[in-house]
Write a protein that holds these residues in place. Structure first.
Motif, mmCIF file in Angstrom:
data_model
loop_
_atom_site.group_PDB
_atom_site.id
_atom_site.type_symbol
_atom_site.label_atom_id
_atom_site.label_comp_id
_atom_site.label_asym_id
_atom_site.label_seq_id
_atom_site.Cartn_x
_atom_site.Cartn_y
_atom_site.Cartn_z
ATOM 1 N N LEU A 57 45.416 24.347 35.993
ATOM 2 C CA LEU A 57 45.471 25.425 35.588
ATOM 3 C C LEU A 57 44.860 26.632 36.496
ATOM 4 O O LEU A 57 45.099 27.751 36.676
ATOM 5 N N ASN A 58 43.787 26.334 37.010
ATOM 6 C CA ASN A 58 42.838 27.102 37.623
ATOM 7 C C ASN A 58 42.820 26.243 39.215
ATOM 8 O O ASN A 58 41.389 26.162 39.244
ATOM 9 N N PRO A 59 43.405 25.885 39.871
ATOM 10 C CA PRO A 59 42.967 25.133 41.142
ATOM 11 C C PRO A 59 42.066 25.602 42.044
ATOM 12 O O PRO A 59 41.209 25.200 42.686
ATOM 13 N N HIS A 60 42.431 27.187 42.248
ATOM 14 C CA HIS A 60 41.492 27.554 43.293
ATOM 15 C C HIS A 60 41.077 29.021 43.190
ATOM 16 O O HIS A 60 41.157 29.934 43.953
ATOM 17 N N GLY A 61 40.992 29.594 41.695
ATOM 18 C CA GLY A 61 41.014 30.721 41.413
ATOM 19 C C GLY A 61 39.685 31.449 42.024
ATOM 20 O O GLY A 61 38.620 30.754 42.273
ATOM 21 N N SER A 62 39.453 32.757 42.123
ATOM 22 C CA SER A 62 38.410 33.420 42.550
ATOM 23 C C SER A 62 37.230 33.264 41.614
ATOM 24 O O SER A 62 37.334 33.154 40.244
ATOM 25 N N THR A 63 36.105 32.521 42.168
ATOM 26 C CA THR A 63 35.175 32.409 41.091
ATOM 27 C C THR A 63 34.474 33.672 40.578
ATOM 28 O O THR A 63 33.687 33.827 39.631
ATOM 29 N N SER A 64 34.868 34.902 41.305
ATOM 30 C CA SER A 64 34.340 36.356 40.577
ATOM 31 C C SER A 64 35.229 36.860 39.515
ATOM 32 O O SER A 64 35.053 37.991 39.145
ATOM 33 N N LYS A 65 36.524 36.339 39.375
ATOM 34 C CA LYS A 65 37.388 36.574 38.254
ATOM 35 C C LYS A 65 36.672 36.603 37.086
ATOM 36 O O LYS A 65 35.772 35.752 36.850
ATOM 37 N N GLY A 66 36.922 37.501 36.058
ATOM 38 C CA GLY A 66 36.073 37.670 34.921
ATOM 39 C C GLY A 66 36.370 36.262 33.881
ATOM 40 O O GLY A 66 37.296 35.734 34.150
ATOM 41 N N PRO A 67 35.615 36.096 33.004
ATOM 42 C CA PRO A 67 35.825 35.124 32.187
ATOM 43 C C PRO A 67 37.128 35.371 31.265
ATOM 44 O O PRO A 67 37.496 34.276 30.354
ATOM 45 N N TYR A 68 37.459 36.421 31.161
ATOM 46 C CA TYR A 68 38.844 36.696 30.428
ATOM 47 C C TYR A 68 39.534 37.862 31.166
ATOM 48 O O TYR A 68 38.959 38.520 32.041
ATOM 49 N N HIS A 69 40.611 38.005 30.700
ATOM 50 C CA HIS A 69 41.403 39.200 31.279
ATOM 51 C C HIS A 69 41.902 40.309 30.165
ATOM 52 O O HIS A 69 41.568 40.139 28.850
ATOM 53 N N PRO B 148 34.538 42.390 33.218
ATOM 54 C CA PRO B 148 32.842 41.909 34.012
ATOM 55 C C PRO B 148 32.817 42.135 35.178
ATOM 56 O O PRO B 148 33.900 42.161 35.931
ATOM 57 N N TYR B 149 31.615 42.269 35.680
ATOM 58 C CA TYR B 149 31.301 42.090 37.240
ATOM 59 C C TYR B 149 31.232 40.801 37.549
ATOM 60 O O TYR B 149 30.893 40.013 36.796
ATOM 61 N N PRO B 150 31.406 40.395 38.980
ATOM 62 C CA PRO B 150 31.976 41.178 39.978
ATOM 63 C C PRO B 150 33.296 41.448 40.271
ATOM 64 O O PRO B 150 33.650 42.180 40.949
ATOM 65 N N ARG B 151 34.039 41.089 39.205
ATOM 66 C CA ARG B 151 35.418 41.332 39.067
ATOM 67 C C ARG B 151 35.593 42.717 39.141
ATOM 68 O O ARG B 151 36.939 43.373 39.643
ATOM 69 N N ALA B 152 34.919 43.423 38.484
ATOM 70 C CA ALA B 152 35.394 44.974 38.321
ATOM 71 C C ALA B 152 35.274 45.756 39.715
ATOM 72 O O ALA B 152 36.047 46.474 39.894
ATOM 73 N N SER C 89 24.523 41.633 28.682
ATOM 74 C CA SER C 89 23.966 42.948 28.952
ATOM 75 C C SER C 89 25.358 43.612 29.010
ATOM 76 O O SER C 89 26.241 43.418 29.692
ATOM 77 N N LEU C 90 24.987 45.133 28.740
ATOM 78 C CA LEU C 90 25.993 46.170 29.054
ATOM 79 C C LEU C 90 26.182 46.161 30.559
ATOM 80 O O LEU C 90 27.321 46.414 31.033
ATOM 81 N N SER C 91 25.118 46.056 31.499
ATOM 82 C CA SER C 91 25.222 46.172 32.612
ATOM 83 C C SER C 91 26.229 45.112 33.444
ATOM 84 O O SER C 91 26.318 45.334 34.596
ATOM 85 N N GLN C 92 26.539 44.040 32.575
ATOM 86 C CA GLN C 92 27.110 43.023 33.171
ATOM 87 C C GLN C 92 28.616 43.379 33.234
ATOM 88 O O GLN C 92 29.627 42.715 33.704
ATOM 89 N N TYR C 93 29.104 44.418 32.692
ATOM 90 C CA TYR C 93 30.264 44.886 32.557
ATOM 91 C C TYR C 93 30.560 46.674 32.912
ATOM 92 O O TYR C 93 29.721 47.407 32.753
ATOM 93 N N GLN C 94 31.776 46.979 33.363
ATOM 94 C CA GLN C 94 32.090 48.042 33.518
ATOM 95 C C GLN C 94 33.390 48.505 32.611
ATOM 96 O O GLN C 94 34.203 47.954 32.461
#
Length: 153
Positions: free
Chosen positions: A18-30, A113-117, A85-90
């Motif tokens: 289901l996630n063979p090569h997704g970006s590691t920076s994508k958030g833990p959720y959408h 979440p950062y870094p996806r943001a 932390s709040l700073s982990q999210y935009q």
């Protein structure tokens, strides 16, 4: 015991499939379609993009104050069930201000979440450039941005 190992192996294979090569920076959720469906700014239309989303500096004139977005971020992090932390999210606009998103409607904001943001900021700017050059309509760009954030975070 063998059944347990086989089950674990199948579970790992399913995750890999289901996630063979997704970006590691994508958030833990959408973004959740119910909580954050996205809301457009009724003052932005295809007919007035030269005076709004394509005008340099325009988003600064409508960006909500940080105290508003920080308070909303705390509330929405609880609703989304995310910690840290709040700073982990935009507190991000689902339909970005650059693409005519509503500046203050909570249904258009979510804790991304950062870094996806930061990655999405670049995508938003690219979509804005395509709208302003005439390569994409405002509506098409908004749909594309919504689809990305509702599926990839």
């Amino acid at each position: 015991m063998r059944t347990l190992f086989v089950t674990a192996a199948l579970l790992l294979l399913a995750v890999a499939y289901l996630n063979p090569h997704g970006s590691t920076s994508k958030g833990p959720y959408h973004a959740d379609l119910v909580r954050t469906p996205g809301v457009v700014n009724p003052e932005v239309t295809q007919a007035n993009i030269a005076l709004t989303v394509c005008k340099h500096g325009w988003t600064r004139t409508i960006r909500p104050p940080t105290d508003y977005t920080n308070a909303l971020k705390v509330k929405q992090m609880r609703e989304y069930g995310v910690g840290g932390s709040l700073s982990q999210y935009q507190e991000d606009h689902l339909i970005s201000l650059e693409l005519g998103g509503h500046p203050t409607d909570a249904r258009n904001l979510w804790p991304e979440p950062y870094p996806r943001a930061a990655e999405m900021d670049a995508i938003e700017n690219e979509l804005n450039g395509k709208v302003c050059s005439g390569d994409l309509s405002l509506d098409e760009a908004q749909r594309k941005e919504s689809e990305i954030k509702h599926t990839d975070g």
